[in-house]
Design a protein around this motif. Structure first.
Motif, PDB file in Angstrom:
ATOM      1  N   TYR A   3     -23.608  -6.166   5.568  1.00  0.00           N
ATOM      2  CA  TYR A   3     -23.137  -6.984   6.685  1.00  0.00           C
ATOM      3  C   TYR A   3     -24.308  -7.294   7.606  1.00  0.00           C
ATOM      4  O   TYR A   3     -25.105  -6.408   7.962  1.00  0.00           O
ATOM      5  CB  TYR A   3     -22.044  -6.261   7.460  1.00  0.00           C
ATOM      6  CG  TYR A   3     -20.872  -5.815   6.595  1.00  0.00           C
ATOM      7  CD1 TYR A   3     -19.783  -6.650   6.386  1.00  0.00           C
ATOM      8  CD2 TYR A   3     -20.896  -4.569   5.974  1.00  0.00           C
ATOM      9  CE1 TYR A   3     -18.725  -6.250   5.593  1.00  0.00           C
ATOM     10  CE2 TYR A   3     -19.839  -4.164   5.171  1.00  0.00           C
ATOM     11  CZ  TYR A   3     -18.756  -5.010   4.978  1.00  0.00           C
ATOM     12  OH  TYR A   3     -17.712  -4.609   4.185  1.00  0.00           O
ATOM     13  N   SER A   4     -24.395  -8.551   8.026  1.00  0.00           N
ATOM     14  CA  SER A   4     -25.475  -8.956   8.919  1.00  0.00           C
ATOM     15  C   SER A   4     -25.229  -8.426  10.329  1.00  0.00           C
ATOM     16  O   SER A   4     -24.124  -7.994  10.660  1.00  0.00           O
ATOM     17  CB  SER A   4     -25.580 -10.477   8.956  1.00  0.00           C
ATOM     18  OG  SER A   4     -24.446 -11.033   9.603  1.00  0.00           O
ATOM     19  N   VAL A   5     -26.286  -8.520  11.134  1.00  0.00           N
ATOM     20  CA  VAL A   5     -26.162  -8.083  12.522  1.00  0.00           C
ATOM     21  C   VAL A   5     -25.068  -8.884  13.228  1.00  0.00           C
ATOM     22  O   VAL A   5     -24.263  -8.331  13.983  1.00  0.00           O
ATOM     23  CB  VAL A   5     -27.506  -8.247  13.268  1.00  0.00           C
ATOM     24  CG1 VAL A   5     -27.335  -7.962  14.754  1.00  0.00           C
ATOM     25  CG2 VAL A   5     -28.547  -7.323  12.682  1.00  0.00           C
ATOM     26  N   GLY A   6     -25.028 -10.184  12.979  1.00  0.00           N
ATOM     27  CA  GLY A   6     -24.029 -11.026  13.620  1.00  0.00           C
ATOM     28  C   GLY A   6     -22.623 -10.649  13.215  1.00  0.00           C
ATOM     29  O   GLY A   6     -21.705 -10.636  14.043  1.00  0.00           O
ATOM     30  N   GLN A   7     -22.422 -10.348  11.933  1.00  0.00           N
ATOM     31  CA  GLN A   7     -21.101  -9.962  11.459  1.00  0.00           C
ATOM     32  C   GLN A   7     -20.640  -8.654  12.088  1.00  0.00           C
ATOM     33  O   GLN A   7     -19.506  -8.531  12.556  1.00  0.00           O
ATOM     34  CB  GLN A   7     -21.117  -9.827   9.927  1.00  0.00           C
ATOM     35  CG  GLN A   7     -21.194 -11.159   9.186  1.00  0.00           C
ATOM     36  CD  GLN A   7     -21.310 -10.956   7.683  1.00  0.00           C
ATOM     37  OE1 GLN A   7     -22.123 -10.149   7.213  1.00  0.00           O
ATOM     38  NE2 GLN A   7     -20.511 -11.702   6.930  1.00  0.00           N
ATOM     39  N   THR A  15     -22.539  -6.313  21.364  1.00  0.00           N
ATOM     40  CA  THR A  15     -23.509  -7.404  21.300  1.00  0.00           C
ATOM     41  C   THR A  15     -24.591  -7.125  20.254  1.00  0.00           C
ATOM     42  O   THR A  15     -24.852  -5.963  19.897  1.00  0.00           O
ATOM     43  CB  THR A  15     -24.181  -7.607  22.663  1.00  0.00           C
ATOM     44  OG1 THR A  15     -24.952  -6.444  22.996  1.00  0.00           O
ATOM     45  CG2 THR A  15     -23.133  -7.849  23.756  1.00  0.00           C
ATOM     46  N   VAL A  16     -25.220  -8.202  19.798  1.00  0.00           N
ATOM     47  CA  VAL A  16     -26.372  -8.076  18.904  1.00  0.00           C
ATOM     48  C   VAL A  16     -27.478  -7.289  19.588  1.00  0.00           C
ATOM     49  O   VAL A  16     -28.172  -6.477  18.976  1.00  0.00           O
ATOM     50  CB  VAL A  16     -26.865  -9.482  18.492  1.00  0.00           C
ATOM     51  CG1 VAL A  16     -28.200  -9.385  17.768  1.00  0.00           C
ATOM     52  CG2 VAL A  16     -25.826 -10.178  17.618  1.00  0.00           C
ATOM     53  N   ARG A  17     -27.627  -7.500  20.891  1.00  0.00           N
ATOM     54  CA  ARG A  17     -28.658  -6.788  21.650  1.00  0.00           C
ATOM     55  C   ARG A  17     -28.419  -5.276  21.599  1.00  0.00           C
ATOM     56  O   ARG A  17     -29.371  -4.493  21.477  1.00  0.00           O
ATOM     57  CB  ARG A  17     -28.644  -7.274  23.101  1.00  0.00           C
ATOM     58  CG  ARG A  17     -29.716  -6.654  23.970  1.00  0.00           C
ATOM     59  CD  ARG A  17     -29.688  -7.262  25.355  1.00  0.00           C
ATOM     60  NE  ARG A  17     -30.705  -6.685  26.211  1.00  0.00           N
ATOM     61  CZ  ARG A  17     -30.910  -7.036  27.468  1.00  0.00           C
ATOM     62  NH1 ARG A  17     -30.141  -7.989  28.022  1.00  0.00           N
ATOM     63  NH2 ARG A  17     -31.860  -6.462  28.176  1.00  0.00           N
ATOM     64  N   THR A  18     -27.147  -4.860  21.686  1.00  0.00           N
ATOM     65  CA  THR A  18     -26.832  -3.430  21.609  1.00  0.00           C
ATOM     66  C   THR A  18     -27.205  -2.866  20.243  1.00  0.00           C
ATOM     67  O   THR A  18     -27.778  -1.770  20.138  1.00  0.00           O
ATOM     68  CB  THR A  18     -25.334  -3.196  21.882  1.00  0.00           C
ATOM     69  OG1 THR A  18     -25.033  -3.614  23.217  1.00  0.00           O
ATOM     70  CG2 THR A  18     -24.967  -1.728  21.713  1.00  0.00           C
TER      71      THR A  18
END
Length: 262
Positions: A3-7, A15-18
């Protein structure tokens, strides 16, 4: 399947930042890669993320979470017990803060500007339930009678309140005596007590015509918080609130009949 970071960000609700922060801190790093070389989270990574989010929800700092997850000898139960004690301590402190805030709000809602010591001295067991005071204020805030009542309440001195409560206490004794003696709710004695209560409101707070008094008595019978304003729970009897309501409405009819005859 990875799974990608966005998924992961989407279905984990973070969040992606987290996720990047967890990666940089060494707490959670994607362990798979796509054929194109992109880093992907595995099912095992997602299980670890679920544990991280669980501990974060409980307020654990990231370094303590890392210790729990990385050390096979770490006793997660000990950590949870310690966190449980800390949370209970925080709840106790927050409850005290809530009480302080409620006292301040109560003064604003009721217009009774007395110190806590003075309030206890004057009111004793008769308490202004904050939830009821707030609901009543919101319900009647645009009523001229309510506004006048709040203004007069705010203007009363400690001595005024002492007299108000003394009159109310003496009236309660006679009300409960009539109830205990099985005096009919629509009889002269009960109606006289209802009329006395109506005049008490008029004298100390706001003009109280019989229709308004009826609505007040309806509240007494429908909401224990309202009735506790006039009769503390320790002095109440089953059926006393409906008894007073009947007496108030019977008194309204009596006054109307008397006015018609005049």
């Amino acid at each position: 399947m990875g799974y990608s970071v966005g998924q992961v960000s989407g279905f984990a609700g973070i969040t992606v930042r987290t996720l990047h922060h967890y990666d940089k801190a060494g707490l959670l790093s994607p362990s798979d890669r796509s054929p194109a070389g992109y880093r992907l989270y595995s099912d095992a990574d997602l299980a670890r993320l679920q544990q991280i989010l669980f501990y974060r929800e409980l307020g654990f700092p990231l370094d303590e979470i890392a210790t729990i997850l990385e050390d096979p000898q770490a006793n997660a139960l000990d950590h949870l017990r310690a966190r449980h004690r800390l949370l209970n301590d925080q709840i106790t402190k927050l409850r005290r803060l809530v009480e302080v805030a409620e006292q301040a709000m109560e003064v604003q809602q009721t217009g009774v500007e007395l110190t806590p010591e003075e309030r206890f001295e004057v009111f004793g067991e008769v308490a202004f339930d904050l939830s009821y005071a707030t609901e009543a204020h919101l319900k009647w805030q645009h009523s001229a009678g309510h506004q006048r009542s709040m203004a007069r309440a705010a203007a009363h001195s400690k001595e005024d309140w002492a007299q108000i409560m003394a009159e109310a206490a003496e009236w309660r004794l006679r009300l409960t005596a009539a109830f205990d003696a099985d005096e009919p709710a629509d009889g002269e004695r009960a109606m006289d007590l209802a009329e006395e209560h109506r005049r008490h409101i008029t004298r100390w707070f706001t003009p109280c015509p019989t229709d308004m008094h009826g609505r007040i008595a309806d509240d007494f019978a429908a909401d224990p918080r309202a009735f506790a304003l006039v009769v503390p729970p320790t002095e109440q009897r089953p059926g006393l609130a409906p008894y007073l309501r009947t007496a108030v409405h019977a008194n309204a009819v009596r006054r109307s009949d008397a006015a018609g005859e005049a």
